[in-house]
Motif scaffolding. Sequence first.
Motif, mmCIF file in Angstrom:
data_model
loop_
_atom_site.group_PDB
_atom_site.id
_atom_site.type_symbol
_atom_site.label_atom_id
_atom_site.label_comp_id
_atom_site.label_asym_id
_atom_site.label_seq_id
_atom_site.Cartn_x
_atom_site.Cartn_y
_atom_site.Cartn_z
ATOM 1 N N LEU A 16 0.864 -1.171 0.000
ATOM 2 C CA LEU A 16 0.000 0.000 0.000
ATOM 3 C C LEU A 16 0.903 1.223 0.000
ATOM 4 N N ASN A 17 0.645 2.151 -0.920
ATOM 5 C CA ASN A 17 1.506 3.326 -0.997
ATOM 6 C C ASN A 17 0.700 4.516 -1.515
ATOM 7 N N ARG A 18 0.412 5.465 -0.655
ATOM 8 C CA ARG A 18 -0.254 6.724 -1.041
ATOM 9 C C ARG A 18 -1.463 6.509 -1.955
ATOM 10 N N GLY A 19 -2.380 5.706 -1.507
ATOM 11 C CA GLY A 19 -3.595 5.491 -2.290
ATOM 12 C C GLY A 19 -3.484 4.420 -3.349
ATOM 13 N N ASN A 20 -2.300 3.911 -3.611
ATOM 14 C CA ASN A 20 -2.133 2.815 -4.576
ATOM 15 C C ASN A 20 -1.946 1.522 -3.811
ATOM 16 N N SER A 21 -2.492 0.462 -4.348
ATOM 17 C CA SER A 21 -2.307 -0.839 -3.717
ATOM 18 C C SER A 21 -2.052 -1.877 -4.798
ATOM 19 N N SER A 22 -1.349 -2.909 -4.423
ATOM 20 C CA SER A 22 -1.054 -3.973 -5.370
ATOM 21 C C SER A 22 -0.767 -5.253 -4.609
ATOM 22 N N ALA A 23 -0.831 -6.357 -5.311
ATOM 23 C CA ALA A 23 -0.522 -7.661 -4.726
ATOM 24 C C ALA A 23 -0.018 -8.566 -5.834
ATOM 25 N N VAL A 24 0.856 -9.473 -5.486
ATOM 26 C CA VAL A 24 1.328 -10.486 -6.423
ATOM 27 C C VAL A 24 1.246 -11.830 -5.737
ATOM 28 N N GLY A 25 1.237 -12.878 -6.506
ATOM 29 C CA GLY A 25 1.164 -14.224 -5.948
ATOM 30 C C GLY A 25 -0.135 -14.888 -6.353
ATOM 31 N N LYS A 26 -0.379 -16.062 -5.774
ATOM 32 C CA LYS A 26 -1.584 -16.816 -6.075
ATOM 33 C C LYS A 26 -2.812 -16.005 -5.676
ATOM 34 N N ARG A 53 -6.932 -10.429 -4.340
ATOM 35 C CA ARG A 53 -6.259 -9.630 -3.314
ATOM 36 C C ARG A 53 -6.179 -8.155 -3.721
ATOM 37 N N LYS A 54 -5.876 -7.909 -4.992
ATOM 38 C CA LYS A 54 -5.815 -6.516 -5.458
ATOM 39 C C LYS A 54 -7.179 -5.853 -5.338
ATOM 40 N N THR A 55 -8.236 -6.581 -5.699
ATOM 41 C CA THR A 55 -9.585 -6.044 -5.592
ATOM 42 C C THR A 55 -9.920 -5.708 -4.145
ATOM 43 N N PHE A 56 -9.617 -6.625 -3.232
ATOM 44 C CA PHE A 56 -9.885 -6.391 -1.809
ATOM 45 C C PHE A 56 -9.092 -5.194 -1.303
ATOM 46 N N LEU A 57 -7.817 -5.104 -1.687
ATOM 47 C CA LEU A 57 -6.992 -3.983 -1.245
ATOM 48 C C LEU A 57 -7.528 -2.654 -1.772
ATOM 49 N N LYS A 58 -7.955 -2.630 -3.030
ATOM 50 C CA LYS A 58 -8.470 -1.380 -3.598
ATOM 51 C C LYS A 58 -9.741 -0.930 -2.898
ATOM 52 N N LYS A 59 -10.590 -1.911 -2.510
ATOM 53 C CA LYS A 59 -11.814 -1.568 -1.789
ATOM 54 C C LYS A 59 -11.508 -0.994 -0.406
ATOM 55 N N ASN A 60 -10.475 -1.496 0.232
ATOM 56 C CA ASN A 60 -10.172 -1.127 1.614
ATOM 57 C C ASN A 60 -8.979 -0.190 1.733
#
Length: 90
Positions: free
Chosen positions: A45-55, A60-67
Motif C-alpha cells: 500500500l503506498n499513497r492510495g495505490n495498492s497492489s498484490a502479487v502471488g496466487k 487480493r488486489k480487488t480487496f486492497l483497492k476496496k479497503n
Amino acid sequence: MGPNYRVLVHRAQKLAQQYLVSVMQEYTQSGGVHPFGVSLVICGLNRGNSSAVGKNYVNRKTFLKKNNKDLELEDAICTVILTLKESFEG
C-alpha cells in the motif's frame, strides 16, 4: 558448567537441523508423497495505490483497492492481514 552445555546445545542444534533437512529431502525425492511447499504473497500500500502479487492476486488486489484509504502503518498491516485471510482457502 557453561562451556560444557554450550558444546552440547550446539551439537543438538546441528543434529536437529540435519534431521529437518533429511525429512524435507526424503519428502522431495520419494514417490507417493508430495514435497513440502510454501506460498509467498506480497502486498503493498503506498499513497492510495495498492497492489498484490502471488496466487489469487486478482482477488487480493480487488480487496486492497476496496479497503485502501490513507492508512497509518498499523492500519495498513491489519488491512494486508485481512486481505490474506479473505483470499485463503481453508
